[in-house]
Write an enzyme that holds these catalytic residues in place. Sequence first.
Site, PDB file in Angstrom:
ATOM      1  CG  HIS A 239      40.476  15.438  -2.964  1.00 58.88           C
ATOM      2  ND1 HIS A 239      40.074  15.146  -4.246  1.00 58.88           N
ATOM      3  CD2 HIS A 239      39.909  16.622  -2.652  1.00 58.88           C
ATOM      4  CE1 HIS A 239      39.292  16.123  -4.701  1.00 58.88           C
ATOM      5  NE2 HIS A 239      39.189  17.027  -3.747  1.00 58.88           N
TER       6      HIS A 239
ATOM      7  CD  GLN B 228      32.946  15.264  10.273  1.00 60.27           C
ATOM      8  OE1 GLN B 228      33.241  16.443  10.460  1.00 60.27           O
ATOM      9  NE2 GLN B 228      32.456  14.834   9.125  1.00 60.27           N
TER      10      GLN B 228
ATOM     11  CG  HIS C   6      30.659  21.461   4.348  1.00 61.05           C
ATOM     12  ND1 HIS C   6      30.910  20.368   5.155  1.00 61.05           N
ATOM     13  CD2 HIS C   6      31.594  21.407   3.363  1.00 61.05           C
ATOM     14  CE1 HIS C   6      31.954  19.704   4.668  1.00 61.05           C
ATOM     15  NE2 HIS C   6      32.382  20.307   3.590  1.00 61.05           N
TER      16      HIS C   6
ATOM     17  CD  GLN D  32      30.526  22.233   0.078  1.00 62.63           C
ATOM     18  OE1 GLN D  32      29.915  23.252   0.361  1.00 62.63           O
ATOM     19  NE2 GLN D  32      31.856  22.194   0.051  1.00 62.63           N
TER      20      GLN D  32
HETATM   21  C1  UDX Z   1      35.746  18.911  -0.311  1.00 59.93           C
HETATM   22  C2  UDX Z   1      34.304  18.876  -0.848  1.00 59.93           C
HETATM   23  O1  UDX Z   1      33.428  19.696  -0.131  1.00 59.93           O
HETATM   24  C3  UDX Z   1      33.829  17.482  -0.977  1.00 59.93           C
HETATM   25  O2  UDX Z   1      32.461  17.414  -1.336  1.00 59.93           O
HETATM   26  C4  UDX Z   1      34.683  16.845  -2.018  1.00 59.93           C
HETATM   27  O3  UDX Z   1      34.201  15.584  -2.357  1.00 59.93           O
HETATM   28  C5  UDX Z   1      36.095  16.794  -1.512  1.00 59.93           C
HETATM   29  O4  UDX Z   1      36.550  18.106  -1.190  1.00 59.93           O
HETATM   30  P1  UDX Z   1      35.541  19.184   2.359  1.00 59.93           P
HETATM   31  O5  UDX Z   1      34.825  20.438   2.067  1.00 59.93           O
HETATM   32  O6  UDX Z   1      36.677  19.260   3.260  1.00 59.93           O
HETATM   33  O7  UDX Z   1      35.925  18.422   1.020  1.00 59.93           O
HETATM   34  O8  UDX Z   1      34.405  18.227   3.009  1.00 59.93           O
HETATM   35  P2  UDX Z   1      34.254  16.674   3.214  1.00 59.93           P
HETATM   36  O9  UDX Z   1      34.101  15.969   1.903  1.00 59.93           O
HETATM   37  O10 UDX Z   1      33.154  16.506   4.143  1.00 59.93           O
HETATM   38  O11 UDX Z   1      35.630  16.202   3.842  1.00 59.93           O
HETATM   39  C6  UDX Z   1      36.084  16.647   5.098  1.00 59.93           C
HETATM   40  C7  UDX Z   1      36.714  15.497   5.825  1.00 59.93           C
HETATM   41  O12 UDX Z   1      37.371  16.021   6.968  1.00 59.93           O
HETATM   42  C8  UDX Z   1      35.725  14.438   6.314  1.00 59.93           C
HETATM   43  O13 UDX Z   1      36.239  13.160   6.093  1.00 59.93           O
HETATM   44  C9  UDX Z   1      35.580  14.724   7.797  1.00 59.93           C
HETATM   45  O14 UDX Z   1      35.364  13.596   8.589  1.00 59.93           O
HETATM   46  C10 UDX Z   1      36.934  15.312   8.125  1.00 59.93           C
HETATM   47  N1  UDX Z   1      36.834  16.235   9.266  1.00 59.93           N
HETATM   48  C11 UDX Z   1      36.179  17.423   9.117  1.00 59.93           C
HETATM   49  C12 UDX Z   1      37.396  15.868  10.457  1.00 59.93           C
HETATM   50  O15 UDX Z   1      37.965  14.774  10.596  1.00 59.93           O
HETATM   51  N2  UDX Z   1      37.333  16.734  11.498  1.00 59.93           N
HETATM   52  C13 UDX Z   1      36.715  17.940  11.401  1.00 59.93           C
HETATM   53  O16 UDX Z   1      36.707  18.665  12.392  1.00 59.93           O
HETATM   54  C14 UDX Z   1      36.114  18.308  10.182  1.00 59.93           C
END
Ligand code: UDX
Length: 463
Positions: free
Chosen positions: A20, A344, A359, A384
Amino acid sequence: MAEDAAAPHVLLICYPGQGHINPMLRLAKRLATKGLLVTCSSSSIVRDKLAAASGVSAGGAGVPVGRGRLRFDFLDDPFEGTELDLHDFLHHLETAGPPALAALLRRQAEAGRPVACVVGNPFLPWATDVAADAGVPAAVLWVQSCAVFSIYYHFAHGLVKFPREGDDARLAIPGLPALSTADVPSFLHASHPYKVLGDTVQGQLRNMARASWVLVNSFAELERDVLAALPGVTPRPPRLIPVGPLVELVGPGQDGGGEAVRGDLIKAAEECVAWLDAQAPRSVVYASVGSIVMLPAEAVAEMAHGLAAAGRPFLWVVRPDTRPLLPEGFILGGRGMVVPWSPQDRVLAHPAVACFLTHCGWNSTLETVAAGVPVVAFPQWGDQCTDAKFLVDELQMGVHLRAPLRREGVREAVDAVVAGPEADAMRDNARAWSAAARAAVMPGGSSDLHVQAFVDEVSRRAR
Ligand code: UDX
């Protein structure tokens, strides 16, 4: 400061999770680039982590981004428990959040920065009410896909019937492909341990009338069919305004100078970029399950052995809370790198990366779309599940990796995406979506125009 006093002030507030914080911060940068003063906020529970991992400091005048400024200010909502107990934590936010947000709005006004618009978040349904009660226009930033919005909306209003769990029936929702029960956000399943999140979101969807705008982290070209179908649904949903993809566009000056401001809750291992520099083009498997998914120990072990067996260099994010689950004696050899957190955006933009075992969180989904990197889709729960179907079946830029996780499955899926008979087609599709994503946020693109229209209207109402 004089320039702050002149610029309309927008306050963005989000649920204190990485998935978020990232879209909030990226929208904040786009708004600041267009000349606004923007404050990002959340629960105080993340204040120290953001300071330690990303150097974020609250208060003050903030940093210049484009023609505007970006600053942080947190709710004063001390919390003794752990945010991992979702019932407790959501209850805390619901009770401590509204008065703390009202106080924050008063503080800003007293400091000569009256807030002209509050942009809330679907997991903080009370933020729009606090704004409305204070006479401040409100928006919501929907941080998931338009497809997921539509699914939640249909359920929230009883417009679709859920077949019993395990049933084979397909759900028909206008603008979406036929969905199995496994394709809908799993929080809608009555037995899901995080069902409370699904209930919170549905509660918000029944009560969006007080938000003047629903901004959404997607782009019109990506979700054309669902966006076209939504206005015909009764009761009529709010109009979704796509302003994404809210991703960091890696490249000098592409986000107006805000690239230095990050919102990581764990410090990113920048050294993995130098490691990628030493790898051959399109050779590396990048693997991450985002910020909250906890794989069981057995799955972590299968992933470890599967990545090693795939016979390619791999960069694997194993968060500090998961590190103890790595199989005993697991040796990376020269081929792999394990990091607690990666930058990332920079990783996905790197030419050495061949595929992303993800994921399928919505941010990761949009980031891989924008970077044009094909995927091995390994969803666990929530939205997801829907995002994975979308990536594989609709965008056709990857393959599914199904539970239970087995090392042979990891190896086969990676092979299929990197070197299988469909690999070239998947890469071509990914590249085409990347071009469309970038075009949407470039000056004059569909999302850029939506952001500009929002900025113009907020500025007009603030006068
Ligand atoms: C969760 C839900 O899975 C997501 O679908 C929802 O909309 C918001 O909450 P999360 O599981 O953490 O989030 O996944 P994601 O939505 O992919 O967000 C993770 C964020 O962390 C991404 O922006 C990704 O770039 C970042 N990240 C992840 C990093 O910067 N480094 C990492 O090593 C892993």
